[in-house]
Write an enzyme that holds these catalytic residues in place. Sequence first.
Site, mmCIF file in Angstrom:
data_model
loop_
_atom_site.group_PDB
_atom_site.id
_atom_site.type_symbol
_atom_site.label_atom_id
_atom_site.label_comp_id
_atom_site.label_asym_id
_atom_site.label_seq_id
_atom_site.Cartn_x
_atom_site.Cartn_y
_atom_site.Cartn_z
ATOM 1 C CG ASN A 119 21.806 35.832 -1.503
ATOM 2 O OD1 ASN A 119 22.898 35.766 -2.064
ATOM 3 N ND2 ASN A 119 20.731 35.244 -1.990
ATOM 4 C CD GLU A 138 23.486 29.255 -10.850
ATOM 5 O OE1 GLU A 138 22.250 29.384 -10.744
ATOM 6 O OE2 GLU A 138 24.028 28.283 -11.380
ATOM 7 C CB CYS A 195 18.133 33.417 -6.257
ATOM 8 S SG CYS A 195 19.450 32.262 -5.970
ATOM 9 C CD GLU A 221 27.495 28.399 -9.415
ATOM 10 O OE1 GLU A 221 26.859 28.594 -8.367
ATOM 11 O OE2 GLU A 221 28.319 29.206 -9.871
#
Length: 514
Positions: free
Chosen positions: A184, A285, A319, A492
């Site tokens: 994505n 993640e 997400c 991150e």
Amino acid sequence: MRSFCLLRTRYLLHQVFPGQSITTMQRKYSLNVCAQLLRTQGYIDGHWISAASTFPVVDPATGEEIAKVADCGPAEAKQAVDSAHKAFYTWKQYTAKERSVLLRKWFDLLTLHKEDLAKLITFECGKTMKESLAEIAYSSSFLEWFSEQARRVYGDIVQPNTRDRRILLLKQPVGVASVITPWNFPSAMITRKVGAALAAGCTVVVKPAEDTPLSALALAELAGQAGIPAGVFNVVPCSREKTPSVGEVLCTDPLVAMVSFTGSTATGKILLKQAADTVKKTSMELGGHAPFIVFDSADVDKAVAGAMASKFRNSGQTCVCSNRFLVQNGIHDHFVKKLGQAMDTELRLGHGSDPNTTQGPLINVRAAQKVENQITDAVSRGATVLRGGKRLDGSFVQPTLLVDVTTDMLCTQQETFGPLLPVIRFNTEEEALAIANASQMGLAGYFYSQDISQIWRVTEALEVGMVGVNEGIISTSEASFGGVKQSGLGREGSKYGIDEYLDVKYMCFGGLTH
Ligand code: ADP
């Protein structure tokens, strides 16, 4: 019956893609980028390598094959790990400034080639050119940010426990990092990890998603041009079929020190189990299920704009996209009316490279069927469709607005990853928080309110890693990205992102005399 279905499909297509069908789209749009950036082999130890077979990459808008890419297997994955391991011993000796300069050159090259890199994203992932250009800006920002952070890795000198000692805490790179990324954000999910890893002095092996290997390979081409040494950045593209065996090498090889993954929670759990045997560091993640809460005090226009951005970005396939909309009784009808109007005027389906398109296809038919299934389930349990509601040709889905949604419906229990906006009505703040937190996921959460006390209460009570207050899009390289609960481990971006790739070594300097 069949002819009725065909007629119905043509009617819907005409409604959403005026003047074009999937076949006319195939004729109209073709990928046209500089040949050097359209790489189709794996990249190991600074060389382009072929594999025994290839796998197709398709344009999700048309189903047309756009490239055949080397289908790397476990042997190539092992070769990449060995090369990264060898390179680690020289790369970690580079000064932070030397690493910083190379990351900055890589950033400059991404900026220079942003148009072509964006086209690759649009054709392999389906998002609009505007969003693909935004992704390249976001992607390159991590190389820029970590080129700056490379020089700001500090250890500590701490108070010793005896007079004859001095105590130092040194930060050192962990070693080889395996990087497994989703489709994505085919570019940004790589640089967000690799920028941090390389800045810290680690070397990497990247396994991009099978749907979107071209962006990863273009990054490899530019890494080479930037002068990143051979073996520091390796890419092993592979098909869905080869993924488990390649993944196993990347998560179990003793030469790998760390696994960094972005993707579904289900896959993350598999990788965590695989990494456990050799006790690797991990950064995960995983999935989200973001609530978007609109309180009565909200500025309704801002809330509508935030909802549109947060839901329909990348056709709902991020997400951190809002997945459950909770709207307080007093503002519910006003909000829903304005939202429907915004959907009518702002959303246009089509091929991502058409400048009029705001909504591309979903990544594949499986993804579109999942959204369709959630819509059918919600309607069967009493939800009302106010806009859209249909899956169209290929992997296109109409942007859909549902009201009268309840917490027993699939769309309020599972991550949707598509353009479905379900609205649940609530009465009190406690009720909204209870619904929002009744999830095993905890990545992002958003809410709109103008009540300062409520803003602090709700921010502190939401069980998520990131909160947007009166904002629908919040990701940036300067801030930490990551979740709680089953949304993942680690952070991150920000000043924390580099820590994932560093170990702390305690040095006890003893025997000093006075
Ligand atoms: P999605 O279902 O949306 O594709 P995944 O979590 O399956 O999400 O995919 C994210 C990344 O994880 C992709 O690069 C995919 O190839 C990879 N992946 C999926 N299964 C495995 C596995 N068993 N081992 C290693 N990588 C995997």
